[in-house]
Structure formats: structure tokens, C-alpha cells
Write a protein that holds these residues in place. Structure first.
Motif, PDB file in Angstrom:
ATOM      1  N   ILE A 158      39.736  64.330 -20.450  1.00 55.37           N
ATOM      2  CA  ILE A 158      38.784  65.333 -20.937  1.00 55.37           C
ATOM      3  C   ILE A 158      39.159  65.764 -22.357  1.00 55.37           C
ATOM      4  CG2 ILE A 158      37.932  67.677 -20.601  1.00 55.37           C
ATOM      5  CD1 ILE A 158      38.125  67.251 -17.617  1.00 55.37           C
ATOM      6  N   LEU A 159      40.439  66.013 -22.592  1.00 56.62           N
ATOM      7  CA  LEU A 159      40.875  66.416 -23.924  1.00 56.62           C
ATOM      8  C   LEU A 159      40.565  65.340 -24.956  1.00 56.62           C
ATOM      9  CD1 LEU A 159      44.333  68.028 -23.056  1.00 56.62           C
ATOM     10  CD2 LEU A 159      42.394  69.208 -24.090  1.00 56.62           C
TER      11      LEU A 159
ATOM     12  N   GLY B 118      37.534  64.064 -29.505  1.00 58.32           N
ATOM     13  CA  GLY B 118      37.021  62.962 -30.323  1.00 58.32           C
ATOM     14  C   GLY B 118      35.542  63.112 -30.627  1.00 58.32           C
ATOM     15  N   PHE B 119      34.745  63.454 -29.610  1.00 57.10           N
ATOM     16  CA  PHE B 119      33.294  63.574 -29.787  1.00 57.10           C
ATOM     17  C   PHE B 119      32.926  64.749 -30.693  1.00 57.10           C
ATOM     18  CE2 PHE B 119      29.109  65.102 -28.196  1.00 57.10           C
ATOM     19  CZ  PHE B 119      28.353  63.987 -28.562  1.00 57.10           C
ATOM     20  N   THR B 120      33.593  65.898 -30.489  1.00 59.94           N
ATOM     21  CA  THR B 120      33.265  67.064 -31.309  1.00 59.94           C
ATOM     22  C   THR B 120      33.702  66.871 -32.763  1.00 59.94           C
ATOM     23  OG1 THR B 120      35.342  68.121 -30.600  1.00 59.94           O
ATOM     24  CG2 THR B 120      33.334  68.680 -29.386  1.00 59.94           C
TER      25      THR B 120
ATOM     26  N   VAL C  39      27.853  71.556 -31.334  1.00 53.98           N
ATOM     27  CA  VAL C  39      28.732  70.635 -30.617  1.00 53.98           C
ATOM     28  C   VAL C  39      30.126  70.652 -31.243  1.00 53.98           C
ATOM     29  CG1 VAL C  39      29.124  68.214 -30.019  1.00 53.98           C
ATOM     30  CG2 VAL C  39      26.819  69.180 -29.866  1.00 53.98           C
ATOM     31  N   PHE C  40      30.163  70.759 -32.562  1.00 57.79           N
ATOM     32  CA  PHE C  40      31.442  70.833 -33.273  1.00 57.79           C
ATOM     33  C   PHE C  40      32.286  71.997 -32.760  1.00 57.79           C
ATOM     34  CE2 PHE C  40      33.460  71.429 -37.729  1.00 57.79           C
ATOM     35  CZ  PHE C  40      34.546  70.646 -37.367  1.00 57.79           C
ATOM     36  N   GLN C  41      31.623  73.121 -32.437  1.00 58.63           N
ATOM     37  CA  GLN C  41      32.332  74.295 -31.938  1.00 58.63           C
ATOM     38  C   GLN C  41      32.835  74.107 -30.500  1.00 58.63           C
ATOM     39  OE1 GLN C  41      32.602  77.526 -33.946  1.00 58.63           O
ATOM     40  NE2 GLN C  41      32.444  75.741 -35.256  1.00 58.63           N
ATOM     41  N   MET C  42      32.328  73.088 -29.810  1.00 60.97           N
ATOM     42  CA  MET C  42      32.716  72.875 -28.410  1.00 60.97           C
ATOM     43  C   MET C  42      34.177  72.472 -28.260  1.00 60.97           C
ATOM     44  SD  MET C  42      30.018  73.645 -26.808  1.00 60.97           S
ATOM     45  CE  MET C  42      29.615  74.715 -28.185  1.00 60.97           C
ATOM     46  N   SER C  43      34.831  72.115 -29.357  1.00 60.71           N
ATOM     47  CA  SER C  43      36.257  71.782 -29.262  1.00 60.71           C
ATOM     48  C   SER C  43      37.057  72.962 -28.721  1.00 60.71           C
ATOM     49  CB  SER C  43      36.800  71.365 -30.632  1.00 60.71           C
ATOM     50  OG  SER C  43      36.642  72.411 -31.578  1.00 60.71           O
ATOM     51  N   GLY C  44      36.526  74.178 -28.882  1.00 57.84           N
ATOM     52  CA  GLY C  44      37.212  75.352 -28.357  1.00 57.84           C
ATOM     53  C   GLY C  44      37.349  75.357 -26.851  1.00 57.84           C
TER      54      GLY C  44
ATOM     55  N   ILE D  95      42.128  63.667 -35.025  1.00 60.60           N
ATOM     56  CA  ILE D  95      43.567  63.401 -34.943  1.00 60.60           C
ATOM     57  C   ILE D  95      44.155  64.066 -33.698  1.00 60.60           C
ATOM     58  CG2 ILE D  95      45.789  63.836 -36.051  1.00 60.60           C
ATOM     59  CD1 ILE D  95      44.356  63.567 -38.750  1.00 60.60           C
ATOM     60  N   ASN D  96      43.699  65.280 -33.392  1.00 59.62           N
ATOM     61  CA  ASN D  96      44.151  65.947 -32.167  1.00 59.62           C
ATOM     62  C   ASN D  96      43.821  65.120 -30.935  1.00 59.62           C
ATOM     63  OD1 ASN D  96      45.255  68.193 -33.395  1.00 59.62           O
ATOM     64  ND2 ASN D  96      43.418  69.444 -33.187  1.00 59.62           N
ATOM     65  N   SER D  97      42.636  64.528 -30.934  1.00 60.00           N
ATOM     66  CA  SER D  97      42.234  63.677 -29.818  1.00 60.00           C
ATOM     67  C   SER D  97      43.201  62.510 -29.639  1.00 60.00           C
ATOM     68  CB  SER D  97      40.811  63.156 -30.060  1.00 60.00           C
ATOM     69  OG  SER D  97      40.446  62.204 -29.098  1.00 60.00           O
TER      70      SER D  97
END
Length: 545
Positions: A416-417, A422-424, A446-451, A513-515
Motif C-alpha cells: 500500500i505504501l 508512487g501514484f500520488t 490526488v497529490f495530497q493523498m500521500s498524507g 523516492i519515498n515510494s
């Protein structure tokens, strides 16, 4: 970043197997009568306590605390545009004021983490939430920008006490089988907060009242009432927490074994509606570790204690996981909170734009050029569509949290992470490139969904770190996240002035990069139930080996 997993916490015994073994864990005395000598580890006792209403109510209470935390952290995004005329704010001052809560949390998270690991999760949250709400009420009467900034800073210092500890507190009341799911559901209140905040702002800010307070030289206007309204969840959370017990994990780790067992029995009673004396576990298995005592007191004792809680986090086998959780939280917070602080201003600019299809950054650049070429008139009104779009995006945000809560037990945290981050991250880059305004807003949302991954990363930390260092580890990772929030909010404000597109490229790349870094997380291991043997000598309780 690859490293071996220091502790194997994902082995979940079957409850029926445990119950059968507990039933056989008696012995016969000389008269032939059965003597109840049942004992189990704390983790096994938590499994036997079941899952039900107690866990749900505890999750909802923790959610209210998280709701207060997110509303106080992000409220300035709505308060400052409405207060810019009263406080005579420049754009640069708005950026620094928005970063004040994150700065306060950065400076104090370490202290609160140590305090929670040594004095307990519950008293730290009770004290910090109450004082934070009081300072927020005082901030609503601030006559100028300096006093407002100081009072917001003081409120944020105490808000820091509960912002990271609550994740630990929530996770430690759930057994291994349901912990990930309940932490994810509790974290969904962060998303719910992004819906409630614009709703409350929409309800209060359009009001037209101004009550003069002569001795302060101010008019009490709607934005001041909004400051108080955002502190209400903390006040409610304080009341609810008064009726909640201390974490059984903390009680056990500090040698309060009987008290820890009583808390587990209370969970069992609430979940099963059966009497506490019917709980099959009568005692907890205790590790026979020698504890060193010290006669040192005062500041030296505090420093020694903080050092003892911190140094192991920067040594193997915990160092790789400390670095990973801190970096990932930094990137997520920098992107989510950094952009959200400017989110109302961006949406307000889009709502006021008159013209054809164009990119988000072109609209912001046009608005900035118009101000620089004309006479600037202070305007603290917020367009209605700003609240509407914020609510829609908040609904999507909170839905993502809930979806993650349902999927985490079936898919696992690691996939999930990796997928969400990656998608956001890609969506953030595409949001800058889209010419259709509606599509750009959707991609930006969608970009904010990384939260939605913040709670999952805390669930990962709950598993990776032992009880003794868990609150400190989460506080350190959350502290790095707040560093990201402060850096992000100021960098994005700078990019909006000089190069809007660079902000989207930079933070979108950080999330990607976090992904990739999350690929190094350990996979969830499951051992077949029939191979699990629970013995009285099995005493692993998340303490360091």
C-alpha cells in the motif's frame, strides 16, 4: 537502506490454539484438585481479550485527538487569509506564521517522546491537550502579529505532546491481528479533519460581526472565533481521556504487571460482555532482565534517561528503520502539509481567475503580476468555491484513509505504501502540466493523498521498535515530519513567488523516492497456525533482545 528486521512481530498465533493451551495450562495438587496456574505473554493476553466495542471506542477517542491535532496544525491556512487585514500581514509573514506550529513541534517532540516513554502516554496527552486548548483560546484575543505568533507557538508546543504519542497509545491497545487496521482507521480522522476544517471555516468566516474589545484595541471578528473552534476537539479529547486507562504495554514495560493485566481484563469484559474473572489469563509472563539502578538525580538523571531512550535508535539493528521512517515522514509531511497551508490561497486564485484554460501556475503567476502592477487593496474575503473544493478534496482524502484501513489486513502495509506514494507523486507532477483546470484540481487532490500514508508509517514504527523505545521513535519520525512541514510550507511559498512549477516537480519527486525506499521494508511473515506452540517460556514482549 536494506537491513535485517530486528524483531519478528508479525507472527500472530491462533486464538483458539491459545485458548486450548490456556485450558491445559493447569496442574493437579496432591488432593487431585486442579490448580489454576495459567500464564501468558502480554501479546497473547491481548489476543485473548478479543476485538470489539472497546477497541472501536478507543479508536474513536484517539481519532478525536488526531482531529484536534490536524485542525490546529492546518487551521492557519484558512485563518491567515481572513486575518491579513486585521494583523496587517504580508505574504512572507503568512508563510512564517504557517510554519510556527511545525517549528514548535520540531523543538519539543523529542522531549515529549522521552516524557511519554518514562511517565506514561495518558498523563502526557491529558496535560498537553488541556494547555494547548487554553493557549488557543488566548490566541483568539491577540491584538497584533507578534502576540498572535507567540500564543500560537505556545499552543503548538503542547499540541506536540499528543500529536505523536496518540499513535503509540492507539496501537498499544490493539492486538497484533487488528493493530494495523485500527491505526489506519484512527488515522482516517486526519482525513476527516480536512473535511471538517473547511466546513467549520465556511460556517464561521462568512459571518459579519465585529465586537469591539477596547482594552485590547481589537474587534472580535469571525477569524478569531475560528481559532477557538479548532481547539474544541482537544477539549473534548481531554474529557474522554479522563475515562481511559494507561497503555497496558507501558504498564508492563515499567513493571506494573498486575495493573497491565487488569487493563487487558477490562478490554476483555467490554469486548465479550463476560465477567473479568472468566478471563483465562491469570498472570503475565515476565522477562527476567536485570535492571540497573542509579542514584543520580536532577538534570543529570533526565539527561541520562533521554540518552538511554535515544542512543539505541541510532545503533544497529534499529538505525536503518529510524532513518527510513524519519525520511519517509519528512517527505510526506513536506508535501501534504506544505501544500495544504497554501491550498486555500491556491483554490481562491483559481476561483477568481477569469479567462480560458490554463495551468495552475499560470493562474498564480497572473494574479501575482496583477498585484505588482496595480494598487494593492487588502481583501480578506474567501470565495465560496474555495470551501466547496476543499470539502470535496477532504472527502476523497478521508475516503482514502478508510480504504487503506480495509485493505491493510489483506494486502499489507508495504504494498500500500509503495503504490500510494508512487501514484500520488506522479499525480503531483502531472497536476502542474494539466491545462484543464478541473483535471488539475483533481490531480492536485490526488497529490495530497500521500498524507494517508502517515498513519501506516506509524503502524510500521509500532512494529519495528520495542516498547521501551517506541514512543521516542515515533516522536522522532513525527518530528522529522514536522521539519518537512515547516520546510515545505516555506519552500512552496518561495516557489509560488519565483518558480511555481519547480515546487510541483521537487515534491512530486520526493514522494516517488519515498515510494522506492518503502520497498526496503520487511514483508509481513505469517506462520501456519498449526506450527505455533505457545509455551510458558515464550516471553518475547517487544522488548529488546
Amino acid at each position: 537502506m536494506a537491513a535485517e528486521k530486528p524483531y519478528d512481530y508479525d507472527i500472530v498465533p491462533d486464538v483458539e490454539v491459545l485458548e486450548d493451551e490456556m485450558a491445559m495450562n493447569g496442574s493437579m495438587d496432591k488432593s487431585g484438585e486442579k490448580v489454576d496456574r495459567t500464564a501468558a505473554t502480554l501479546d497473547d493476553a491481548m489476543l485473548l481479550s478479543g476485538f470489539g466495542m472497546y477497541n472501536i471506542c478507543h479508536m474513536l477517542m484517539s481519532g478525536v485527538i488526531l482531529l484536534g491535532m490536524i485542525m490546529q496544525s492546518l487551521a492557519l491556512g484558512y485563518i491567515l487569509p481572513a486575518a491579513q487585514c486585521d494583523l496587517e500581514l504580508t505574504l512572507q509573514q503568512r508563510g512564517w506564521l504557517s510554519a510556527i506550529p511545525f517549528l514548535a513541534i520540531i523543538l519539543t517532540s523529542y522531549f515529549w517522546g522521552w516524557l511519554a516513554d518514562t511517565q506514561g502516554r495518558r498523563p502526557v496527552m491529558l496535560f498537553s491537550m488541556l494547555i494547548s486548548a487554553i493557549f488557543s483560546a488566548f490566541a483568539s484575543f491577540a491584538p497584533d502579529v507578534i502576540s498572535f505568533g507567540v500564543l500560537v507557538f505556545m499552543s503548538a508546543i503542547f499540541m506536540s505532546g499528543s500529536s505523536a504519542v496518540v499513535y503509540t497509545y492507539l496501537g498499544e491497545f490493539n492486538n497484533l491481528r487488528h493493530r494495523d487496521k485500527m491505526v489506519a482507521f484512527g488515522s482516517s480522522f486526519v482525513g476527516i479533519g480536512t473535511v471538517i476544517l473547511p466546513c467549520v471555516s465556511w460556517l464561521i468566516l462568512p459571518l459579519e460581526f465585529a465586537y469591539p474589545i477596547p482594552f485590547l484595541g481589537i474587534d472580535y471578528r469571525p477569524w478569531r472565533l475560528l481559532v477557538v473552534a479548532c481547539a474544541i476537539p482537544f477539549a473534548l479529547g481531554t474529557v474522554l481521556l479522563m475515562f481511559a486507562p494507561e497503555s497496558p504495554k507501558f504498564l508492563f514495560a515499567t513493571g506494573q504487571y498486575d495493573t497491565a493485566l487488569n487493563v487487558v481484563k477490562r478490554i476483555y469484559f467490554r469486548n465479550t460482555k463476560m465477567a473479568e474473572d472468566t478471563f483465562p489469563v491469570k498472570s503475565l509472563i515476565v522477562e527476567n532482565h536485570m535492571t540497573k539502578t542509579s542514584n543520580v538525580t536532577g538534570a543529570r538523571a533526565i539527561w541520562a534517561s533521554m540518552k538511554e531512550q535515544t542512543v539505541p535508535l541510532f545503533q544497529r539493528p534499529l538505525l536503518p528503520w529510524t532513518a527510513l521512517t524519519c525520511f519517509v515522514q519528512f517527505g510526506i509531511f513536506a508535501t501534504t502539509n506544505g501544500f495544504y497551508v497554501w491550498f486555500p490561497s491556491i483554490l481562491n486564485s483559481l476561483a477568481n481567475h477569469e479567462g480560458g484554460e490554463t495551468k495552475i501556475c499560470d493562474v498564480l503567476d497572473a494574479g501575482r503580476d496583477a498585484v505588482s502592477n496595480g494598487t494593492m487593496i487588502c481583501d480578506d474575503t474567501i470565495h465560496t468555491s474555495t470551501f466547496e473544493r476543499s470539502i470535496y478534496i477532504g472527502l476523497v482524502f478521508s475516503s482514502m484513509y478508510i480504504i487503506v484501513g480495509f485493505l491493510v489486513d489483506y494486502v499489507g502495509k508495504k504494498p500500500i505504501l509503495v503504490v500510494i506514494l508512487g501514484f500520488t507523486g506522479v499525480s503531483g507532477i502531472c497536476a502542474h502540466l494539466a491545462y484543464n483546470q478541473q483535471l488539475a484540481v483533481v490531480l492536485f487532490a490526488v497529490f495530497q493523498m500521500s498524507g494517508a500514508c502517515i498513519g501506516l508509517m506509524n503502524a510500521v514504527a509500532v512494529e519495528l521498535f520495542p516498547t521501551k523505545f517506541r514512543a521516542m521513535a515515533i516522536c522522532l519520525s513525527m518530528m522529522m515530519g514536522r521539519v518537512g512541514s515547516m520546510v515545505g510550507s516555506n519552500l512552496i511559498g518561495l516557489f509560488l513567488e519565483v518558480n511555481c512549477g519547480a515546487g510541483f516537480y521537487l515534491f512530486g519527486s520526493i514522494i516517488i523516492i519515498n515510494s522506492l525506499f518503502c520497498l526496503t521494508l520487511p514483508n509481513k511473515k505469517r506462520i501456519p497456525h498449526k506450527k505455533i506452540v505457545v509455551e510458558s517460556t515464550q516471553n518475547e514482549t517487544h522488548e529488546p533482545v
